[in-house]
Design a protein around this motif. Structure first.
Motif, PDB file in Angstrom:
ATOM      1  N   GLY A 123       0.689  -1.057   0.129  1.00  0.00           N
ATOM      2  CA  GLY A 123       0.072   0.124  -0.017  1.00  0.00           C
ATOM      3  C   GLY A 123       0.542   1.347   0.059  1.00  0.00           C
ATOM      4  O   GLY A 123       0.367   2.273  -0.076  1.00  0.00           O
ATOM      5  N   MET A 124       2.184   1.276   0.253  1.00  0.00           N
ATOM      6  CA  MET A 124       3.035   2.563   0.328  1.00  0.00           C
ATOM      7  C   MET A 124       3.498   2.680  -1.150  1.00  0.00           C
ATOM      8  O   MET A 124       3.880   3.950  -1.396  1.00  0.00           O
ATOM      9  CB  MET A 124       4.317   2.096   1.102  1.00  0.00           C
ATOM     10  N   ALA A 125       3.316   2.065  -2.309  1.00  0.00           N
ATOM     11  CA  ALA A 125       3.789   2.378  -3.393  1.00  0.00           C
ATOM     12  C   ALA A 125       2.780   3.314  -3.958  1.00  0.00           C
ATOM     13  O   ALA A 125       1.695   3.270  -4.116  1.00  0.00           O
ATOM     14  CB  ALA A 125       3.602   1.050  -4.455  1.00  0.00           C
ATOM     15  N   HIS A 126       3.428   4.520  -4.427  1.00  0.00           N
ATOM     16  CA  HIS A 126       2.626   5.483  -5.304  1.00  0.00           C
ATOM     17  C   HIS A 126       2.169   5.255  -6.481  1.00  0.00           C
ATOM     18  O   HIS A 126       2.875   4.063  -7.174  1.00  0.00           O
ATOM     19  CB  HIS A 126       3.616   6.627  -5.689  1.00  0.00           C
ATOM     20  N   GLU A 127       1.313   5.976  -7.212  1.00  0.00           N
ATOM     21  CA  GLU A 127       0.930   5.421  -8.536  1.00  0.00           C
ATOM     22  C   GLU A 127       2.076   5.767  -9.533  1.00  0.00           C
ATOM     23  O   GLU A 127       2.384   6.588  -9.279  1.00  0.00           O
ATOM     24  CB  GLU A 127      -0.273   6.511  -8.847  1.00  0.00           C
ATOM     25  N   GLY A 128       2.232   4.742 -10.215  1.00  0.00           N
ATOM     26  CA  GLY A 128       3.274   4.809 -11.394  1.00  0.00           C
ATOM     27  C   GLY A 128       4.636   4.051 -10.765  1.00  0.00           C
ATOM     28  O   GLY A 128       5.403   4.310 -11.343  1.00  0.00           O
ATOM     29  N   VAL A 129       4.473   3.501  -9.381  1.00  0.00           N
ATOM     30  CA  VAL A 129       5.735   2.941  -9.137  1.00  0.00           C
ATOM     31  C   VAL A 129       5.285   1.632  -8.699  1.00  0.00           C
ATOM     32  O   VAL A 129       4.439   1.121  -8.040  1.00  0.00           O
ATOM     33  CB  VAL A 129       6.294   3.533  -7.566  1.00  0.00           C
ATOM     34  N   ARG A 130       6.295   0.391  -8.965  1.00  0.00           N
ATOM     35  CA  ARG A 130       5.927  -0.921  -8.919  1.00  0.00           C
ATOM     36  C   ARG A 130       7.017  -1.332  -7.870  1.00  0.00           C
ATOM     37  O   ARG A 130       7.897  -1.204  -7.928  1.00  0.00           O
ATOM     38  CB  ARG A 130       6.299  -1.689 -10.129  1.00  0.00           C
ATOM     39  N   LEU A 131       6.331  -2.241  -7.066  1.00  0.00           N
ATOM     40  CA  LEU A 131       7.000  -2.744  -6.100  1.00  0.00           C
ATOM     41  C   LEU A 131       7.273  -4.464  -6.415  1.00  0.00           C
ATOM     42  O   LEU A 131       6.169  -5.154  -6.417  1.00  0.00           O
ATOM     43  CB  LEU A 131       6.451  -2.693  -4.408  1.00  0.00           C
ATOM     44  N   HIS A 132       8.532  -4.850  -6.355  1.00  0.00           N
ATOM     45  CA  HIS A 132       8.470  -6.099  -6.797  1.00  0.00           C
ATOM     46  C   HIS A 132       9.325  -6.768  -5.688  1.00  0.00           C
ATOM     47  O   HIS A 132      10.452  -6.502  -5.281  1.00  0.00           O
ATOM     48  CB  HIS A 132       9.263  -6.167  -8.046  1.00  0.00           C
ATOM     49  N   ILE A 133       8.759  -7.799  -5.065  1.00  0.00           N
ATOM     50  CA  ILE A 133       9.229  -8.750  -4.002  1.00  0.00           C
ATOM     51  C   ILE A 133       8.944 -10.081  -4.263  1.00  0.00           C
ATOM     52  O   ILE A 133       8.203 -10.622  -4.583  1.00  0.00           O
ATOM     53  CB  ILE A 133       8.826  -8.524  -2.512  1.00  0.00           C
ATOM     54  N   PRO A 134      10.245 -10.833  -4.346  1.00  0.00           N
ATOM     55  CA  PRO A 134      10.235 -12.227  -5.277  1.00  0.00           C
ATOM     56  C   PRO A 134       9.364 -13.357  -4.287  1.00  0.00           C
ATOM     57  O   PRO A 134       9.418 -13.126  -3.079  1.00  0.00           O
ATOM     58  CB  PRO A 134      11.740 -12.361  -5.431  1.00  0.00           C
ATOM     59  N   ASP A 135       8.899 -14.240  -4.990  1.00  0.00           N
ATOM     60  CA  ASP A 135       8.567 -15.333  -4.073  1.00  0.00           C
ATOM     61  C   ASP A 135       9.478 -16.426  -4.001  1.00  0.00           C
ATOM     62  O   ASP A 135       9.873 -17.272  -5.035  1.00  0.00           O
ATOM     63  CB  ASP A 135       7.092 -15.838  -4.691  1.00  0.00           C
ATOM     64  N   VAL A 136      10.288 -16.721  -3.004  1.00  0.00           N
ATOM     65  CA  VAL A 136      11.437 -17.493  -2.922  1.00  0.00           C
ATOM     66  C   VAL A 136      10.687 -19.020  -2.323  1.00  0.00           C
ATOM     67  O   VAL A 136      10.164 -18.837  -1.363  1.00  0.00           O
ATOM     68  CB  VAL A 136      12.541 -16.921  -1.963  1.00  0.00           C
ATOM     69  N   SER A 137      11.016 -19.940  -3.254  1.00  0.00           N
ATOM     70  CA  SER A 137      10.363 -21.394  -2.759  1.00  0.00           C
ATOM     71  C   SER A 137      11.654 -22.372  -2.489  1.00  0.00           C
ATOM     72  O   SER A 137      11.333 -23.354  -1.968  1.00  0.00           O
ATOM     73  CB  SER A 137       9.716 -21.815  -3.957  1.00  0.00           C
ATOM     74  N   ASP A 138      12.642 -22.004  -3.104  1.00  0.00           N
ATOM     75  CA  ASP A 138      13.892 -23.340  -2.737  1.00  0.00           C
ATOM     76  C   ASP A 138      15.208 -22.592  -2.197  1.00  0.00           C
ATOM     77  O   ASP A 138      16.189 -23.039  -2.570  1.00  0.00           O
ATOM     78  CB  ASP A 138      14.219 -23.714  -4.291  1.00  0.00           C
ATOM     79  N   ALA A 139      14.895 -21.560  -1.177  1.00  0.00           N
ATOM     80  CA  ALA A 139      16.297 -21.060  -0.857  1.00  0.00           C
ATOM     81  C   ALA A 139      16.783 -21.977   0.321  1.00  0.00           C
ATOM     82  O   ALA A 139      16.032 -22.872   1.058  1.00  0.00           O
ATOM     83  CB  ALA A 139      15.853 -19.785   0.081  1.00  0.00           C
ATOM     84  N   PRO A 140      18.188 -21.780   0.666  1.00  0.00           N
ATOM     85  CA  PRO A 140      18.583 -22.807   1.675  1.00  0.00           C
ATOM     86  C   PRO A 140      18.046 -22.322   3.020  1.00  0.00           C
ATOM     87  O   PRO A 140      17.232 -21.272   3.216  1.00  0.00           O
ATOM     88  CB  PRO A 140      20.023 -22.636   1.828  1.00  0.00           C
ATOM     89  N   ARG A 141      18.328 -23.247   3.963  1.00  0.00           N
ATOM     90  CA  ARG A 141      17.858 -22.968   5.341  1.00  0.00           C
ATOM     91  C   ARG A 141      18.453 -21.812   5.899  1.00  0.00           C
ATOM     92  O   ARG A 141      19.654 -21.313   5.834  1.00  0.00           O
ATOM     93  CB  ARG A 141      18.231 -24.162   6.364  1.00  0.00           C
ATOM     94  N   LEU A 142      17.682 -20.860   6.583  1.00  0.00           N
ATOM     95  CA  LEU A 142      17.865 -19.540   7.120  1.00  0.00           C
ATOM     96  C   LEU A 142      17.706 -19.584   8.688  1.00  0.00           C
ATOM     97  O   LEU A 142      16.517 -19.652   9.000  1.00  0.00           O
ATOM     98  CB  LEU A 142      17.097 -18.301   6.531  1.00  0.00           C
TER      99      LEU A 142
END
Length: 613
Positions: free
Chosen positions: A315-334
């Motif tokens: 909801g913080m993204a202004h109009e005309g700004v895209r927010l891309h956060i990946p969907d990580v499914s196979d990452a090592p243990r953290l």
């Protein structure tokens, strides 16, 4: 300058005193012709005389005068050779070594050899001319009587004496000047000593003043820390209440709301969450400064973490700004502190969204191996206004904000990046920033994939050691001790889903008698209350045989890092009052949080008793 080279000039037998005189005379003529003058000439002829007299009477005694190159230049050398067992006297050898540049004695079965000599001074006269001049001087020397030789020696001694007197006068003059200089030095030293003493007095006074200022700053810092610790409970409790009340009103089972009311409650809940996050950041910054903010590592579901960030920041993204956060499914243990890592990424991403008006804010997640250890690299890039080079280090100063376009319509405290860097360091990683005006900013957060827990600490549910889960999902009786009526109102529906009978004790002084009398299945105790506080009440329960085995869970608005766990050995767990749920409380008590069986249609719901003591 050119060297004379090797040339033989004289070869004399020495058998009588006259031969020694002749050696001295010819040695003097040769040395003078080769360029030796003054004291050096006197030293050479004196050593020749002393050696000749000392060795006089030795079998087959002869002396040869020559020039020869040496490592430090060309020397005029006198080589004495003789047979028999006689050796030169120790005083003679010492005089030769002390007065001349060259002295060497050797003995063998074939005889003895003593070579003495002096280095010739450098000159612009051609070598051949010097050699010829020396030979001419020797050829024209003729015979000289012993009397004339003595008179010549006396003249030389007189000249040496006059030179010695002149040197003594010069020495006296130099001594006088040195004495006057020493007096000036002593006076200057006294003056400097007085000034230094005065300066030291000032330095001592300044040091005392600085020490006093340091003490005052330390006391002020400690007072600030105490202020944050004391006010944290008072700040968080009402904010949590606002958030919880708003969520209760918007819950699916609550009374119906109009769209406008739901929108207003949503704004209240969002503003409360923002205020709570800001309060927690301020508190964490203060704790990080005092070194009291420690990570609590646990297995972290990176995919869920990123999903929550996507929902929170979308909801913080202004109009005309895209927010891309990946969907990580196979990452090592953290294994890390999930709360800290979430706050780091949230601050970095929200900063990018705040200063980007067109384009995108993108997060990428990569892993790499360094030194046999896996690292996660979280890189945020934006197409925002960028940061000037001379400001890129200052943005990590607390409360500092870049002047100009960075402040227009973008409110903030200036804590985001400093706070994110501090947390990243606590997580064992690094946070770096690169930027250029008009070209956006890139922030990279590197953290190890496995963060070791502090010594003696193992994280379980909500920061506590995991315990075995018993096969039950509901309690018969429960006592909750808390002096905050608003919190009790909010918690009551949750507790009624946990126990058949819930007793509320708002006055901690009565809590022990109530618990001892009722002997409940479990007890929930607020940590911060008017005396006796939660620590004291826990100690009393642990010492009484009738209450020592009752499971106890501590509830607090205080940050877990500020809780004195050494005084909570009787508690099963410590839960933060934020987002308390039935499942979290049951897990903390060691119970299986299976969903309660819904009542069958037509059946009356089971009644739950509530008592206030």
């Amino acid at each position: 300058m050119r060297a004379v080279g090797s040339h033989e000039f004289i070869d004399l037998p020495l058998s009588a005193d006259r031969d020694v005189f002749e050696l001295r005379r010819q040695g003097q003529l040769l040395c003078r012709a080769l360029g030796l003058e003054g004291h050096e000439l006197v030293r050479v002829v004196t050593v020749l005389s002393e050696v000749g007299r000392d060795l006089l009477g030795s079998p087959a005694l002869r002396v040869g005068l020559r020039t020869a190159p040496q490592p430090d230049g060309v020397h005029v050398l006198a080589s004495f050779s003789w047979g028999g067992d006689r050796r030169p006297g120790a005083e003679t050898l010492q005089a030769a070594q002390r007065l001349l540049d060259h002295s060497r004695y050797s003995a063998s079965d074939e005889g003895h050899t003593l070579t003495v000599g002096q280095r010739l001074p450098s000159t612009n006269t051609p070598p051949e001319q010097r050699v010829e001049r020396a030979r001419a001087a020797l050829r024209g020397s003729g015979d000289l009587s012993m009397g004339e030789e003595l008179r010549s020696q006396n003249r030389q001694l007189l000249r040496a004496l006059e030179e010695s007197r002149a040197q003594q006068e010069e020495l006296r003059r130099l001594n006088k000047e040195l004495e006057e200089t020493n007096q000036g030095v002593v006076a200057l030293y006294s003056e400097l000593s007085a000034e230094l003493e005065e300066t030291n007095t000032g330095v001592v006074a300044l040091y005392a003043e600085l020490e006093d200022k340091t003490r005052q700053l330390r006391l002020a810092s400690e007072a600030k820390t105490r202020f944050w610790a004391n006010v944290s409970h008072e700040l968080r409790a009402p904010v949590n209440s606002v958030i919880s009340l708003a969520r209760l009103l918007m819950a699916p089972g609550a009374d119906p709301l109009s769209e406008e009311q739901r929108q207003q409650l949503s704004l209240i809940a969002g503003s409360g969450s923002t205020l709570l996050a800001l309060v927690e950041e301020l508190l964490d910054v203060a704790k990080a400064e005092s070194g009291r903010l420690e990570p609590v590592p646990a297995d972290t579901d990176l995919r869920t973490l990123l999903h929550q960030l996507r929902g929170t920041l979308g909801g913080m993204a202004h109009e005309g700004v895209r927010l891309h956060i990946p969907d990580v499914s196979d990452a090592p243990r953290l294994v890390t502190d999930e709360v800290m890592l979430t706050r780091v990424l949230r601050n970095v991403l929200s900063n990018g969204l705040k200063f980007t008006t067109t384009g995108e804010v993108r997060l990428t997640v990569e892993t790499e191996t360094r030194g046999g250890q896996t690292w996660f690299a979280f890189t945020t890039t934006d197409t925002g206004v960028g940061i000037p080079l001379d400001q890129q280090e200052r943005v990590f100063e607390e409360f500092y904000q870049v002047l100009g376009v960075h402040q227009r319509g973008r409110p903030g405290t200036g804590l985001g990046l400093p706070y994110a860097r501090r947390l990243t360091t606590i997580l064992g990683g690094t946070l770096t920033l690169t930027s250029a005006p008009g070209q956006g900013t890139t922030v990279r957060v590197d953290v190890p994939a496995h963060l070791d827990a502090p010594a003696g600490e193992v994280r379980g549910a909500d920061g506590d050691a995991p315990r075995a889960v018993e096969a039950t999902a509901r309690l018969g009786s429960l006592v909750v001790v808390d002096d905050d009526p608003t919190f009790l109102d909010l918690l009551r529906p949750t507790l009624e889903r946990i126990a058949d009978d819930v007793t509320e004790v708002p006055v901690s002084a009565r809590a022990f008698d109530v618990i001892r009398g009722r002997r409940p299945d479990a007890v929930l105790i607020d940590l911060v209350m008017p005396a006796p506080d939660g620590y004291t009440l826990l100690g009393v329960l642990a010492r009484d045989p009738l209450t020592a085995r009752i499971p106890v869970v501590v509830l607090t608005s205080t940050d877990p890092s500020e809780v004195d766990r050494t005084r909570l050995t009787h508690a099963r767990s410590v839960l933060n009052k934020t987002h308390l749920t039935r499942e979290r409380i049951l897990l903390a008590l060691g119970l299986d949080p299976v969903p309660a069986v819904p009542p069958v249609a037509g059946d009356a719901p089971a009644e739950s008793g509530k008592t206030t003591e």
